[in-house]
Write a protein that holds these residues in place. Structure first.
Motif, PDB file in Angstrom:
ATOM      1  N   THR A 174      44.892  41.291   0.940  1.00  0.00           N
ATOM      2  CA  THR A 174      46.337  41.051   0.904  1.00  0.00           C
ATOM      3  C   THR A 174      46.636  39.558   1.046  1.00  0.00           C
ATOM      4  O   THR A 174      47.479  39.009   0.331  1.00  0.00           O
TER       5      THR A 174
ATOM      6  N   SER B  37      55.027  62.569   5.811  1.00  0.00           N
ATOM      7  CA  SER B  37      54.930  63.356   7.051  1.00  0.00           C
ATOM      8  C   SER B  37      55.410  64.796   6.879  1.00  0.00           C
ATOM      9  O   SER B  37      55.104  65.650   7.707  1.00  0.00           O
TER      10      SER B  37
ATOM     11  N   ARG C 218      54.994  56.771   2.097  1.00  0.00           N
ATOM     12  CA  ARG C 218      56.000  56.526   1.054  1.00  0.00           C
ATOM     13  C   ARG C 218      56.913  55.358   1.415  1.00  0.00           C
ATOM     14  O   ARG C 218      58.089  55.340   1.053  1.00  0.00           O
ATOM     15  N   SER C 219      56.348  54.386   2.159  1.00  0.00           N
ATOM     16  CA  SER C 219      57.181  53.230   2.529  1.00  0.00           C
ATOM     17  C   SER C 219      57.427  52.347   1.318  1.00  0.00           C
ATOM     18  O   SER C 219      56.669  52.370   0.335  1.00  0.00           O
TER      19      SER C 219
HETATM   20  N1  LIG Z   1      46.454  45.715   5.323  1.00  0.00           N
HETATM   21  C1  LIG Z   1      47.659  45.211   5.078  1.00  0.00           C
HETATM   22  O1  LIG Z   1      47.786  44.131   4.542  1.00  0.00           O
HETATM   23  C2  LIG Z   1      48.863  46.004   5.460  1.00  0.00           C
HETATM   24  C3  LIG Z   1      50.132  45.684   4.954  1.00  0.00           C
HETATM   25  C4  LIG Z   1      51.210  46.486   5.299  1.00  0.00           C
HETATM   26  C5  LIG Z   1      51.027  47.571   6.146  1.00  0.00           C
HETATM   27  N2  LIG Z   1      49.781  47.831   6.640  1.00  0.00           N
HETATM   28  C6  LIG Z   1      49.539  48.985   7.508  1.00  0.00           C
HETATM   29  O2  LIG Z   1      49.672  50.146   6.699  1.00  0.00           O
HETATM   30  C7  LIG Z   1      50.168  51.230   7.505  1.00  0.00           C
HETATM   31  C8  LIG Z   1      51.427  51.761   6.869  1.00  0.00           C
HETATM   32  O3  LIG Z   1      52.394  50.744   6.843  1.00  0.00           O
HETATM   33  P1  LIG Z   1      53.879  51.047   6.368  1.00  0.00           P
HETATM   34  O4  LIG Z   1      54.646  49.788   6.534  1.00  0.00           O
HETATM   35  O5  LIG Z   1      53.830  51.702   5.017  1.00  0.00           O
HETATM   36  O6  LIG Z   1      54.313  52.133   7.507  1.00  0.00           O
HETATM   37  P2  LIG Z   1      55.621  53.043   7.621  1.00  0.00           P
HETATM   38  O7  LIG Z   1      56.805  52.367   7.021  1.00  0.00           O
HETATM   39  O8  LIG Z   1      55.664  53.478   9.041  1.00  0.00           O
HETATM   40  O9  LIG Z   1      55.276  54.310   6.696  1.00  0.00           O
HETATM   41  C9  LIG Z   1      54.311  55.224   7.069  1.00  0.00           C
HETATM   42  C10 LIG Z   1      54.315  56.369   6.097  1.00  0.00           C
HETATM   43  O10 LIG Z   1      53.341  57.314   6.560  1.00  0.00           O
HETATM   44  C11 LIG Z   1      53.934  58.603   6.622  1.00  0.00           C
HETATM   45  N3  LIG Z   1      53.373  59.360   7.727  1.00  0.00           N
HETATM   46  C12 LIG Z   1      53.499  59.134   9.040  1.00  0.00           C
HETATM   47  N4  LIG Z   1      52.846  60.063   9.763  1.00  0.00           N
HETATM   48  C13 LIG Z   1      52.296  60.902   8.857  1.00  0.00           C
HETATM   49  C14 LIG Z   1      51.504  62.064   8.975  1.00  0.00           C
HETATM   50  N5  LIG Z   1      51.130  62.565  10.168  1.00  0.00           N
HETATM   51  N6  LIG Z   1      51.105  62.681   7.829  1.00  0.00           N
HETATM   52  C15 LIG Z   1      51.475  62.196   6.624  1.00  0.00           C
HETATM   53  N7  LIG Z   1      52.215  61.086   6.447  1.00  0.00           N
HETATM   54  C16 LIG Z   1      52.626  60.457   7.559  1.00  0.00           C
HETATM   55  C17 LIG Z   1      55.408  58.384   6.814  1.00  0.00           C
HETATM   56  O11 LIG Z   1      56.076  59.525   6.325  1.00  0.00           O
HETATM   57  P3  LIG Z   1      57.690  59.679   6.383  1.00  0.00           P
HETATM   58  O12 LIG Z   1      58.205  58.808   5.266  1.00  0.00           O
HETATM   59  O13 LIG Z   1      57.896  61.125   6.138  1.00  0.00           O
HETATM   60  O14 LIG Z   1      58.117  59.201   7.743  1.00  0.00           O
HETATM   61  C18 LIG Z   1      55.651  57.114   6.002  1.00  0.00           C
HETATM   62  O15 LIG Z   1      55.950  57.418   4.658  1.00  0.00           O
HETATM   63  C19 LIG Z   1      50.373  50.641   8.908  1.00  0.00           C
HETATM   64  O16 LIG Z   1      49.218  50.902   9.695  1.00  0.00           O
HETATM   65  C20 LIG Z   1      50.496  49.150   8.646  1.00  0.00           C
HETATM   66  O17 LIG Z   1      50.102  48.382   9.763  1.00  0.00           O
HETATM   67  C21 LIG Z   1      48.719  47.079   6.286  1.00  0.00           C
END
Ligand SMILES: NC(=O)c1ccc[n+]([C@@H]2O[C@H](COP(=O)([O-])OP(=O)(O)OC[C@H]3O[C@@H](n4cnc5c(N)ncnc54)[C@H](OP(=O)(O)O)[C@@H]3O)[C@@H](O)[C@H]2O)c1
Length: 145
Positions: free
Chosen positions: A129, A47, A21-22
């Motif tokens: 992306t 989470s 939910r980021s």
């Molecule tokens: N491919 C691309 O271009 C691209 C671009 C951006 C990001 N990414 C990748 O995408 C991933 C997510 O990025 P982000 O910036 O959104 O990360 P983030 O800000 O750390 O958000 C992660 C989300 O996952 C949830 N989460 C964490 N552990 C969990 C679990 N065990 N079960 C269920 N939900 C869980 C968190 O919940 P809470 O809110 O409750 O903490 C949070 O909402 C990363 O690996 C990042 O490197 C890739």
């Protein structure tokens, strides 16, 4: 959304589950899926969600944006679902010169055989992306010109 569009995946009326939910991935992705252009029914998991595997099993379209290597397992995925793996995770791998490898949030080898379509990591959402960033930059430059 572009990946879904060019792969001919119909989002209208589909059950979509977004894990994460980021502000940078999870929420905007959910908003795009629920928009009138897409018409999916969207669940956002995080989470604190209870029984995440059961929530994921409802999904026709499952988006993983968590940042936990290979968290999504085969029995979390409905047969025939479409899986988009946004996660980029660096895990130790002594067999690599760099000492690590990149992997997604989805256990690709076990999940892929169940899916209608799935994005690999690396080589899936990441390059898309960058392509979309270039497209948006060009569009912005044209609007200025
Ligand atoms: N491919 C691309 O271009 C691209 C671009 C951006 C990001 N990414 C990748 O995408 C991933 C997510 O990025 P982000 O910036 O959104 O990360 P983030 O800000 O750390 O958000 C992660 C989300 O996952 C949830 N989460 C964490 N552990 C969990 C679990 N065990 N079960 C269920 N939900 C869980 C968190 O919940 P809470 O809110 O409750 O903490 C949070 O909402 C990363 O690996 C990042 O490197 C890739």
């Amino acid at each position: 959304m572009k990946l879904l569009e060019i792969s001919g995946i119909d989002t209208n009326g589909a059950e979509a589950v977004v894990i994460g939910r980021s502000m940078i991935v999870g929420k905007p992705m959910a908003m795009l899926l629920v928009a009138k252009k897409s018409n999916a029914t969207v669940t956002i998991a995080h989470s604190r969600s209870k029984d995440l595997p059961a929530i994921c099993r409802r999904a026709d379209i499952l988006i993983a944006a968590v940042g936990r290597p290979e968290m999504v397992k085969a029995d979390w995925v409905k047969p025939g679902a479409v899986v988009i793996d946004v996660g980029i995770n660096r895990v130790p791998d002594p067999s690599k010169k760099s000492g690590h490898r990149l992997t997604g949030d989805v256990d690709y080898p076990e999940v892929a055989p169940r899916c209608a379509a799935i994005t690999p990591v690396p080589g899936g959402v990441g390059p898309m992306t960058i392509a979309m960033l270039m497209k948006n930059t060009l569009q912005a430059a044209r609007q200025l010109g």
